[in-house]
Design a protein around this motif. Sequence first.
Motif, PDB file in Angstrom:
ATOM      1  N   UNK A 103      60.210 -24.854  56.901  1.00 47.09           N
ATOM      2  CA  UNK A 103      59.782 -25.971  57.731  1.00 47.09           C
ATOM      3  C   UNK A 103      60.617 -26.111  58.989  1.00 47.09           C
ATOM      4  N   UNK A 104      61.908 -25.874  58.881  1.00 47.79           N
ATOM      5  CA  UNK A 104      62.779 -25.959  60.054  1.00 47.79           C
ATOM      6  C   UNK A 104      62.438 -24.862  61.067  1.00 47.79           C
ATOM      7  N   UNK A 105      62.155 -23.669  60.579  1.00 43.40           N
ATOM      8  CA  UNK A 105      61.793 -22.570  61.476  1.00 43.40           C
ATOM      9  C   UNK A 105      60.474 -22.845  62.181  1.00 43.40           C
ATOM     10  N   UNK A 106      59.559 -23.524  61.502  1.00 37.12           N
ATOM     11  CA  UNK A 106      58.231 -23.793  62.079  1.00 37.12           C
ATOM     12  C   UNK A 106      58.268 -24.997  63.018  1.00 37.12           C
ATOM     13  N   UNK A 113      60.171 -30.735  58.426  1.00 37.97           N
ATOM     14  CA  UNK A 113      60.668 -29.718  57.506  1.00 37.97           C
ATOM     15  C   UNK A 113      60.853 -30.291  56.101  1.00 37.97           C
ATOM     16  N   UNK A 114      61.313 -31.531  56.020  1.00 38.52           N
ATOM     17  CA  UNK A 114      61.518 -32.217  54.740  1.00 38.52           C
ATOM     18  C   UNK A 114      60.192 -32.390  54.006  1.00 38.52           C
ATOM     19  N   UNK A 115      59.142 -32.737  54.738  1.00 39.55           N
ATOM     20  CA  UNK A 115      57.823 -32.901  54.122  1.00 39.55           C
ATOM     21  C   UNK A 115      57.257 -31.561  53.682  1.00 39.55           C
ATOM     22  N   UNK A 116      57.391 -30.538  54.521  1.00 44.48           N
ATOM     23  CA  UNK A 116      56.867 -29.228  54.150  1.00 44.48           C
ATOM     24  C   UNK A 116      57.601 -28.675  52.930  1.00 44.48           C
ATOM     25  N   UNK A 117      58.916 -28.957  52.830  1.00 41.11           N
ATOM     26  CA  UNK A 117      59.684 -28.500  51.672  1.00 41.11           C
ATOM     27  C   UNK A 117      59.124 -29.086  50.383  1.00 41.11           C
ATOM     28  N   UNK A 118      58.771 -30.377  50.413  1.00 44.44           N
ATOM     29  CA  UNK A 118      58.188 -30.999  49.231  1.00 44.44           C
ATOM     30  C   UNK A 118      56.841 -30.412  48.880  1.00 44.44           C
ATOM     31  N   UNK A 291      49.700 -21.149  56.641  1.00 45.12           N
ATOM     32  CA  UNK A 291      49.344 -21.087  55.222  1.00 45.12           C
ATOM     33  C   UNK A 291      49.644 -19.700  54.668  1.00 45.12           C
ATOM     34  N   UNK A 292      49.237 -18.660  55.419  1.00 38.27           N
ATOM     35  CA  UNK A 292      49.470 -17.290  54.963  1.00 38.27           C
ATOM     36  C   UNK A 292      50.967 -17.008  54.825  1.00 38.27           C
ATOM     37  N   UNK A 293      51.738 -17.474  55.810  1.00 38.56           N
ATOM     38  CA  UNK A 293      53.190 -17.273  55.756  1.00 38.56           C
ATOM     39  C   UNK A 293      53.790 -17.976  54.547  1.00 38.56           C
ATOM     40  N   UNK A 357      48.838 -31.302  61.597  1.00 37.89           N
ATOM     41  CA  UNK A 357      49.158 -29.934  61.188  1.00 37.89           C
ATOM     42  C   UNK A 357      49.615 -29.889  59.734  1.00 37.89           C
ATOM     43  N   UNK A 358      50.494 -30.829  59.359  1.00 42.84           N
ATOM     44  CA  UNK A 358      51.003 -30.871  57.987  1.00 42.84           C
ATOM     45  C   UNK A 358      49.873 -31.155  57.005  1.00 42.84           C
ATOM     46  N   UNK A 359      48.969 -32.064  57.362  1.00 45.09           N
ATOM     47  CA  UNK A 359      47.858 -32.404  56.479  1.00 45.09           C
ATOM     48  C   UNK A 359      46.928 -31.213  56.274  1.00 45.09           C
TER      49      UNK A 359
END
Length: 405
Positions: A103-106, A113-118, A291-293, A357-359
């Motif tokens: 998430x931090x890289x993106x 990044x915290x939300x994507x990690x979850x 998503x693929x990544x 984007x996150x959704x």
Amino acid sequence: MFAAIAAAGALANRLGQSVIPFYIVSGMVLGEFVIGRVGLPVLGEVYVAESEFVSLGAELGIVFLLFFLGLEFNLDRLLARRSQIGTAGTIDLANFGVGLVLGWLVFGTFLPAFLLAGIVYISSSAVITKSLIDLGWIANDEAEPMLGTLVYEDLFIAVYLAVASALVLGGGDVAAAATDVGIAIGFILVLLGLVRFGAPAFDRLVATDNKEFVALRSIGTVVLIAGTALALGVSEAVAAFFVGMAFSATNYVHEIETLLEPVRDTFAAVFFFWIGLVTDPLLFGSVAPLVALAVVVTTPTKLVTGYFAGRAFDLDVRRSSRVALGMTTRGEFSLIIATVAVGGATAGTFDPAVAATINAFAVGYVLVMAILGTTLMSYSGPFERAAVSWLDGPDPAGPAPETGE
């Protein structure tokens, strides 16, 4: 909706496949984003809407699935295995760290990044529980590390959601986050006390020969407590799990399971249909690379941590590989985390573009991982044999069974 669910289930059964991907795809096809856009030549614009009934039915599906998970995992069993569960769950936390780095890289900032990690960390209790039941694995040795890791994840995510909601919706208010975490932990402790000391009361509650009363009292209890948890900002799924554990200590477990199994399966089907219903395939284009990544990065990490979770429970290579395959599935909690970002955008405390984007990412990622995870579990045999051959030499037990034992 129910006609489509029945047809999808019949088709999956005819093909010998898991019903879950079929439910999800049927919801997507019959939703406003597919058939609603295309229309029908005779009837015009016709689709299944995300009505209050459907969304509430989906929520009940999560509640009943986790309630049944609790029925299989009583407190004594949980405490007896606390060391192994702690080890397996801690190993599994590596996936959160991987998601945080990704998430931090993106996004380059902490909150997204915290939300994507979850989103990429939490496995789906609903999908995995359903798959364990459908495949007949629920009574096998590999079910225990999977359920134990899910318990750890659900407890972690209850606190995580409180922190994430306060930080995103409160614009980074640490004091509010601490208050919400305190409420979440306090409610969980109350539930633990209920499980530990409330067994006699739960036993008296369902001590009747009237099956209607047993069903209604069980449903009334789990829905009331799950709804209370939701009102306090605690996951209703976690609450339902603890209520299930409380009922597991009664003398009426088998009767409750027999009576409520059709209710569970009906609302679970609505839940998976709902995932497809709220999925807009057109959104996938903008987030397809992400998503693929995420799939390429997080699938191997879940496989590795899942395998070592099985080993933490002293399982052999074959059964540990089953744990690894099963834990890859993501689902309901990932979607709930995405709604936190959307809520922050609505409240003006979160970047709307990033929230969108996150959704979109969460929906696409969950869809891919739900289908991938259930498929890996359904066709686990070749993977089990490959793991045994690679890690343990020839399997003296012979070919791995495709169903429960």
